[in-house]
Design a protein around this motif. Structure first.
Motif, PDB file in Angstrom:
ATOM      1  N   PHE A  17       0.854  -1.192   0.000  1.00  0.00           N
ATOM      2  CA  PHE A  17       0.000   0.000   0.000  1.00  0.00           C
ATOM      3  C   PHE A  17       0.884   1.234   0.000  1.00  0.00           C
ATOM      4  O   PHE A  17       1.813   1.335   0.808  1.00  0.00           O
ATOM      5  CB  PHE A  17      -0.920   0.027   1.224  1.00  0.00           C
TER       6      PHE A  17
ATOM      7  N   SER B 155      -6.956  -9.625   6.690  1.00  0.00           N
ATOM      8  CA  SER B 155      -8.033  -9.079   5.845  1.00  0.00           C
ATOM      9  C   SER B 155      -7.549  -8.868   4.415  1.00  0.00           C
ATOM     10  O   SER B 155      -8.272  -9.166   3.455  1.00  0.00           O
ATOM     11  CB  SER B 155      -8.529  -7.750   6.410  1.00  0.00           C
ATOM     12  N   THR B 156      -6.313  -8.378   4.302  1.00  0.00           N
ATOM     13  CA  THR B 156      -5.786  -8.132   2.951  1.00  0.00           C
ATOM     14  C   THR B 156      -5.667  -9.449   2.190  1.00  0.00           C
ATOM     15  O   THR B 156      -5.991  -9.525   0.997  1.00  0.00           O
ATOM     16  CB  THR B 156      -4.430  -7.419   3.051  1.00  0.00           C
TER      17      THR B 156
ATOM     18  N   ALA C 198     -15.157  -9.282 -10.639  1.00  0.00           N
ATOM     19  CA  ALA C 198     -16.524  -9.228 -10.109  1.00  0.00           C
ATOM     20  C   ALA C 198     -17.303 -10.467 -10.556  1.00  0.00           C
ATOM     21  O   ALA C 198     -18.015 -11.091  -9.764  1.00  0.00           O
ATOM     22  CB  ALA C 198     -17.222  -7.965 -10.583  1.00  0.00           C
TER      23      ALA C 198
ATOM     24  N   LEU D 193     -11.124  -9.422  -4.530  1.00  0.00           N
ATOM     25  CA  LEU D 193     -11.604  -8.066  -4.298  1.00  0.00           C
ATOM     26  C   LEU D 193     -10.513  -7.040  -4.583  1.00  0.00           C
ATOM     27  O   LEU D 193     -10.800  -5.887  -4.844  1.00  0.00           O
ATOM     28  CB  LEU D 193     -12.086  -7.891  -2.851  1.00  0.00           C
ATOM     29  N   GLU D 194      -9.278  -7.500  -4.496  1.00  0.00           N
ATOM     30  CA  GLU D 194      -8.166  -6.605  -4.811  1.00  0.00           C
ATOM     31  C   GLU D 194      -7.147  -7.342  -5.648  1.00  0.00           C
ATOM     32  O   GLU D 194      -7.034  -8.574  -5.562  1.00  0.00           O
ATOM     33  CB  GLU D 194      -7.507  -6.115  -3.513  1.00  0.00           C
TER      34      GLU D 194
ATOM     35  N   PHE E 149     -19.512 -11.794   6.590  1.00  0.00           N
ATOM     36  CA  PHE E 149     -18.748 -10.768   7.310  1.00  0.00           C
ATOM     37  C   PHE E 149     -19.083 -10.777   8.799  1.00  0.00           C
ATOM     38  O   PHE E 149     -20.119 -11.293   9.212  1.00  0.00           O
ATOM     39  CB  PHE E 149     -19.080  -9.377   6.762  1.00  0.00           C
ATOM     40  N   GLN E 150     -18.211 -10.097   9.535  1.00  0.00           N
ATOM     41  CA  GLN E 150     -18.424 -10.018  10.972  1.00  0.00           C
ATOM     42  C   GLN E 150     -19.752  -9.313  11.296  1.00  0.00           C
ATOM     43  O   GLN E 150     -20.509  -9.791  12.116  1.00  0.00           O
ATOM     44  CB  GLN E 150     -17.268  -9.242  11.618  1.00  0.00           C
TER      45      GLN E 150
ATOM     46  N   LEU F 290      -7.503 -12.001   2.642  1.00  0.00           N
ATOM     47  CA  LEU F 290      -8.877 -12.360   2.294  1.00  0.00           C
ATOM     48  C   LEU F 290      -9.323 -11.647   1.011  1.00  0.00           C
ATOM     49  O   LEU F 290      -9.931 -12.248   0.126  1.00  0.00           O
ATOM     50  CB  LEU F 290      -9.796 -11.977   3.465  1.00  0.00           C
ATOM     51  N   TYR F 291      -8.996 -10.340   0.943  1.00  0.00           N
ATOM     52  CA  TYR F 291      -9.326  -9.564  -0.254  1.00  0.00           C
ATOM     53  C   TYR F 291      -8.656 -10.139  -1.494  1.00  0.00           C
ATOM     54  O   TYR F 291      -9.263 -10.249  -2.563  1.00  0.00           O
ATOM     55  CB  TYR F 291      -8.833  -8.117  -0.113  1.00  0.00           C
TER      56      TYR F 291
ATOM     57  N   PHE G 280     -19.322 -14.686   0.540  1.00  0.00           N
ATOM     58  CA  PHE G 280     -18.736 -13.925   1.649  1.00  0.00           C
ATOM     59  C   PHE G 280     -19.642 -13.905   2.872  1.00  0.00           C
ATOM     60  O   PHE G 280     -20.841 -13.698   2.727  1.00  0.00           O
ATOM     61  CB  PHE G 280     -18.532 -12.465   1.239  1.00  0.00           C
TER      62      PHE G 280
ATOM     63  N   ARG H  87     -16.097 -13.481  -8.614  1.00  0.00           N
ATOM     64  CA  ARG H  87     -16.635 -13.483  -7.241  1.00  0.00           C
ATOM     65  C   ARG H  87     -18.074 -13.973  -7.256  1.00  0.00           C
ATOM     66  O   ARG H  87     -18.489 -14.774  -6.422  1.00  0.00           O
ATOM     67  CB  ARG H  87     -16.636 -12.058  -6.675  1.00  0.00           C
TER      68      ARG H  87
ATOM     69  N   ASP I  57     -15.329 -13.845   7.419  1.00  0.00           N
ATOM     70  CA  ASP I  57     -14.414 -12.964   8.138  1.00  0.00           C
ATOM     71  C   ASP I  57     -14.984 -12.686   9.530  1.00  0.00           C
ATOM     72  O   ASP I  57     -15.940 -11.922   9.658  1.00  0.00           O
ATOM     73  CB  ASP I  57     -14.258 -11.661   7.347  1.00  0.00           C
TER      74      ASP I  57
ATOM     75  N   GLU J  11     -11.182  -5.417 -13.257  1.00  0.00           N
ATOM     76  CA  GLU J  11     -12.176  -5.355 -12.188  1.00  0.00           C
ATOM     77  C   GLU J  11     -13.455  -6.098 -12.530  1.00  0.00           C
ATOM     78  O   GLU J  11     -14.037  -6.790 -11.722  1.00  0.00           O
ATOM     79  CB  GLU J  11     -12.501  -3.874 -11.901  1.00  0.00           C
TER      80      GLU J  11
END
Lengths: 251, 784
Positions: free
Chosen positions: A16, A50-51, A83, A59-60, A94-95, A53-54, A92, A86, A171, A79
């Motif tokens: 990053f 998390s990264t 998509a 997702l990334e 999520f928390q 996971l992405y 997915f 995915r 997650d 992208e």
């Protein structure tokens, strides 16, 4: 015999950039996650869970390195392709559930299904079936805010499964739940895994982690180590083993 | 603290450049429309008054026969009145009823030929606009009002023929002049000037009995009082022309334009209010936590409100002047032809008052809305905002917003409907904004079309439906000869002979109250295509139909009678109908020729309106008729081709185009802002959708569909409402022009064409405004 992989990474890197400084969050990560396995990812804050996971869910895009989902390469895709990937291959959870608050719980499932290749009536059938399986069949017409956190999470699981994904990502799915609800959600995931669903779950919770077949421990953006549980070992024993294993790795 | 507030405002500007720019544009456009509306209405009189006062114009003109009125007594009476500034010397005049002839073409207008005397240098001067700048016209010369000259392309040096007895008296146009009383070009008759002592060229001395007396009042607001006193104390039998009529005639078109702009500027201001309020609400929701932090650091509720007030104050300070500058340009362009017609070369309007009013109104609205909406931010509880990062959730709506899950439409289309229903209040407001935009576009399109298509709808404007207007030259061709020949022509569908007349309306006590002008028709008036609002056309000697303005002014309806002086005789007519007519501001009459023949048995009409058979090329046929009758007739150009009409049509179209552009811009801003707020508010939902596999294109499509549904609804409702309501709305504005029922022609292809145009602009705005959805990152869904 080694089972086929559902996720495989090679020299995976994610950097990053903020202004002129660059921070490497994932550093030359190699890992293989197997089909049908319930894999747990653990690690302290900032370890890159998390990264990762992405990256493995598309997702990334990675800065460098390669990722395969099943046999499909995720790296170098645009992208739109990610998509679509995915949509067809990844589910997915999520928390904090991340259900669309303005849609009913059933509609939250349908939306995801309508994106897929099944006909709308097939999607509605499948949604009904999933809700029944997860014990939430009577709640579909309610809004997310009108049911408990555990129930919302089970709807989130149903939504994640509507397109029969190759891989289910969770997650911290029990992070916002009390112990009773957590148990129910984990039971659901375990049942799904038993039925052959590949699952990757990120968690901080020792008890939850013990539901998995294998735990990957992340530190500074690398898989530091992993541990696999013998199916015959009880939950209590798993907890002890895992605790001491993590302690050794300065968790 | 003020410095801190300034810094926050500066940061807000920097952070939301596009949004602030859009709101700013809306503020500028509101100021533009409002200032233009009031500016036109307030300032339009200024150039007229300036010229009128400079030329020492009379506020009242008395026209009388010197055999029946003693001008000395009248002059003396007026001179004794304290309100009167000056009374002119009497000027001799004659009425030229026949058409003027210019380059072989007939100019169908009544002309009051008046001698320009020494006394005119003291009162009722005219100002030479083009031509030799002399004190008086020379012998054999004529001065024409600029409106008449420019309408027919007459220039100094040209020669015009004036009908005299059995021939034409040729006069050289030595100048075109500004004559404020006759500057509008829509009053018939008009006035032309010749030098003192030259009237005998046109009429035998013994018949020169008409005199005109001008009375200049110190303050125009006192005209009514003086006139009332005059009528009470003096038995006057002549006619008159008063300030209000010629001034309002001059201002009529621009009054309509100003009124239309002003009405719609109110809508523009409402839209600006809405944009500011929704923008502030959206900013508060996205900066909820930040506002909490600021309050924790010591910002008081008043400070927080002041941030918004200051922000929109500064925005108004930048954009209101831009709007005013635009308004100045609009007014300048619209007035260009108008001020030229009265001889002003520079735009010397005092727009200070309208611009100050517009600034105060728009600024007050911006400040009020920012204060009102800013109060929400002032109520934020810092601890809660910092902890939760958002407003407390309202009680859950028991009934979830509809999602048409069972429809097989594209998913973004279904979600578009769903998103519309989440925030119903905002949806209604957005819908209202789009509905207004659609309505105004339909209004502009169709009103513009109605003006453009005047020639296809002449009857509704008060004109006959003839394709060709001509007159015969007395002494060269007899009425009977012409009629016999023309009726044998196969290309002719109908012929309507007519002539112009003046008449004086008498009060119940027999006092003359007003001079009006009209036409008599020799034949079945229905066949001339003329129409009535109520009742029927006159078809007998004792019948008359009157124009709506006359009807309203004297409270006369069909079935009533009206007593008048016409052709030197007192007559009482039975009113058979009421019609509307844009000329002479709704004052006028129509008679059957038998009424005139009754008074004057040797009367023969000299003008004719010909209607040709369908499919005939009118211009070619004009040439044919001209050739057929040689030099015995004159053909005039149609009313729709006169410069007066084309300039009115041009001004109206320009104003309506401005209005249409304004509301297209407002529509684009409205959509853009709505999209920006949606993206912020539904960021999380979009993150979820992205995780589920929505592509950025699909996410954008959700919001585009949301806009599309709104646009479709606005079109479905706005188009019929626009088509239905526009004539009624326009009729309210044109009522004072004599058009109580605006001659509306729906432009169906144009209106239908608006559908793709509106959809295109709407969808494009939504599409470009939603490009930020591509930046929505599902990372927001992960709790680290």
């Amino acid at each position: 015999m080694i089972p086929p992989t559902i996720i495989r990474t090679e020299n995976l890197r994610k950097v990053f950039k903020t202004g002129q400084s660059a921070t490497g969050v994932i550093n030359n990560l190699h890992c293989s996650i197997y089909k049908g396995e319930f894999t747990i990812i653990m690690g302290s804050s900032g370890s890159g869970k998390s990264t990762l996971l992405y990256l493995i869910s598309g997702l990334e895009n990675p800065t460098d390195g390669k990722i395969w989902l099943d046999t499909i390469p995720l790296h170098g895709r645009d992208e739109k392709n990610l998509a679509l990937l995915r949509r067809d291959h990844v589910g997915f959870v999520f928390q904090d559930y991340n259900l669309v608050q303005s849609l009913t719980l059933e509609e939250n499932i349908l939306i995801a299904g309508y994106l897929g290749k099944k006909s709308r009536s097939q999607v509605r059938e499948k949604a009904k079936e999933l809700m029944e399986t997860l014990g939430i069949g009577s709640l579909g017409k309610r809004l997310p805010s009108q049911v408990s956190g555990g129930e919302q999470q089970r709807f989130a699981i149903a939504r994640a499964l509507i397109n029969n994904p190759h891989l289910l990502m969770a997650d911290e799915p029990t992070g916002n739940l009390n112990s009773a609800s957590s148990e129910k959600v984990l039971d659901c995931l375990a049942e799904l895994n038993k039925a052959g669903q590949s699952i990757i779950m990120v968690t901080h919770d020792l008890k939850s982690a013990c539901r998995g077949d294998r735990v990957l421990f992340l530190k500074d953006g690398e898989v530091m180590d992993s541990i696999a549980f013998d199916k015959s070992v009880t939950m209590e024993e798993r907890e002890k083993i895992l605790f001491s294993w993590l302690k050794e790795r300065e968790w | 603290m003020t410095k801190s507030i300034f810094l926050v405002v500066k940061a807000n500007f920097r952070q939301r450049k596009i949004q602030q720019l859009l709101v700013g544009i809306s503020i500028a456009l509101s100021a533009l429309l409002f200032a233009s509306g009031i500016g036109i209405l307030e300032s339009i009189g200024q150039p007229f008054d300036k010229v009128f006062n400079k030329l020492k114009g009379s506020h009242i003109f008395l026209y009388f026969d010197e055999r029946t009125e003693d001008y000395k007594k009248i002059s003396s009476w007026f001179r004794q009145q304290p309100e009167v500034e000056r009374v002119s010397e009497p000027s001799a005049y004659i009425m030229i009823n026949g058409p003027l002839i210019f380059k072989g073409e007939k100019i169908d207008v009544m002309v009051q030929l008046t001698e320009y005397t020494k006394d005119h240098l003291q009162q009722d001067q005219v100002f030479v606009l083009n031509g030799a700048k002399k004190q008086y016209p020379g012998y054999g010369e004529i001065w024409l009002p600029n409106s008449l000259a420019s309408n027919h392309n007459i220039h100094p040096g040209d020669t015009i023929g004036i009908p005299v007895g059995t021939g034409l008296q040729q006069m050289i146009v030595s100048a075109t002049v500004v004559d404020p009383h006759y500057s509008s070009g829509v009053i018939n008759p008009t006035r032309a000037w010749i030098t003192e002592g030259s009237l005998p060229l046109f009429k035998p001395v013994l018949e020169l009995n008409n005199d005109m007396l001008g009375i200049r009042i110190k303050d125009p607001s006192l005209i009514g009082a003086v006139w009332q006193r005059f009528n009470d104390q003096y038995h006057y039998t002549g006619s008159n022309l008063q300030y209000d009529l010629f001034r309002s005639s001059f201002l009529a078109t621009y009054t309509v334009i100003g009124s239309v702009l002003l009405i719609f500027s109110v809508v523009g201001i409402l839209v600006a209010m809405f944009l500011i309020s929704t923008t502030i609400s959206s900013n508060i929701s996205s900066d909820y936590k930040l506002i909490g932090v600021m309050k924790a650091q010591g910002f008081t509720p008043a400070n927080v409100i002041f941030i918004f007030v200051l922000q929109y104050f500064l925005l108004s300070l930048i954009f209101i002047p831009i709007g005013l500058l635009g308004s100045f340009l609009v007014i300048k362009v619209l007035f260009a032809s108008l001020i030229k017609s009265i001889g002003i070369t520079d735009l010397d309007f005092n727009l200070f008052a309208p611009f100050i009013s517009a600034s105060i109104v728009v600024l007050s609205v911006a400040l009020f809305v920012s204060w009102y909406c800013g109060r929400k931010a002032a109520k934020i509880k810092p601890a809660k905002a910092i902890r939760d990062g958002g407003a407390e959730k309202k009680e859950v709506n028991k009934k979830p917003p509809y999602f048409p899950a069972k429809l097989s439409w594209p998913l973004p289309a279904l979600l578009g409907i769903h998103f519309l229903l989440i925030n119903r209040r905002r949806t209604w407001i957005s819908f209202a904004g789009l509905l207004f935009a659609v309505f105004i576009l339909v209004f502009s399109m169709n009103i513009s079309n109605s003006f453009t298509k005047l020639k296809y709808n002449k009857a509704a404007w008060g004109f006959d439906n003839g394709n060709i207007q001509l007159s015969i030259l007395k002494g060269r061709l007899l009425h009977e000869q012409f009629m016999e020949s023309i009726l044998q022509e196969k290309g002719i569908r109908s012929v309507m002979p007519y002539s112009f007349h003046g008449m004086t309306i008498l009060s119940e006590k027999g006092k003359p109250v007003q001079e009006i002008y009209g036409k008599s028709f020799d034949g079945n008036i229905d066949s001339a295509g003329l129409i009535n609002l109520v009742g029927r056309h006159p078809n007998a000697a004792h019948e008359i139909s009157i124009c709506i303005g006359t009807s309203e002014k004297y409270h006369k309806r069909p079935g009533d009678s009206i007593t008048v002086f016409i052709e030197g005789q007192q007559e009482t007519f039975f009113i058979t109908g009421i019609y509307q007519d844009v000329s002479n501001l709704g004052q006028g009459f129509r008679l059957h020729a038998s009424a005139i023949k009754n008074i004057n048995p040797i009367y023969k009409p000299a003008s004719y309106s010909l209607r040709v058979q369908p499919g005939i090329d009118v211009e070619e046929y004009k040439k044919y008729i001209n050739h057929l009758f040689g030099g015995t007739i004159n053909i005039e150009s149609g009313i729709e081709d006169t410069i007066a009409v084309t300039s009115v049509v041009g001004s109206m179209r320009a104003s309506l185009l401005l209005l249409a552009i304004f509301f297209v811009v407002v529509m684009v801003i409205n959509i853009w802002n709505d999209m920006a707020m949606n993206i912020r508010e539904y960021r999380k939902s979009f993150g979820i959708f992205k995780t589920l596999g929505f592509t950025s294109r699909q996410l954008r499509a959700v919001l585009v569909w949301k806009t599309l549904w709104l646009l479709i609804a606005a079109l479905l409702i706005g188009l019929p409402i626009g088509v239905w309501l526009s004539p009624a709305l326009m009729s309210m504005v044109t009522k004072n022009l004599g058009l109580v029922k605006f001659p509306y022609i729906t432009d169906f292809p144009g209106t239908v064409l608006l559908i793709p145009i509106i959809l295109f602009f709407g969808v494009m705005s939504a599409w470009f405004a939603t490009r930020r959805t591509m930046l929505v990152n599902p990372r927001i869904l992960i709790i680290e």
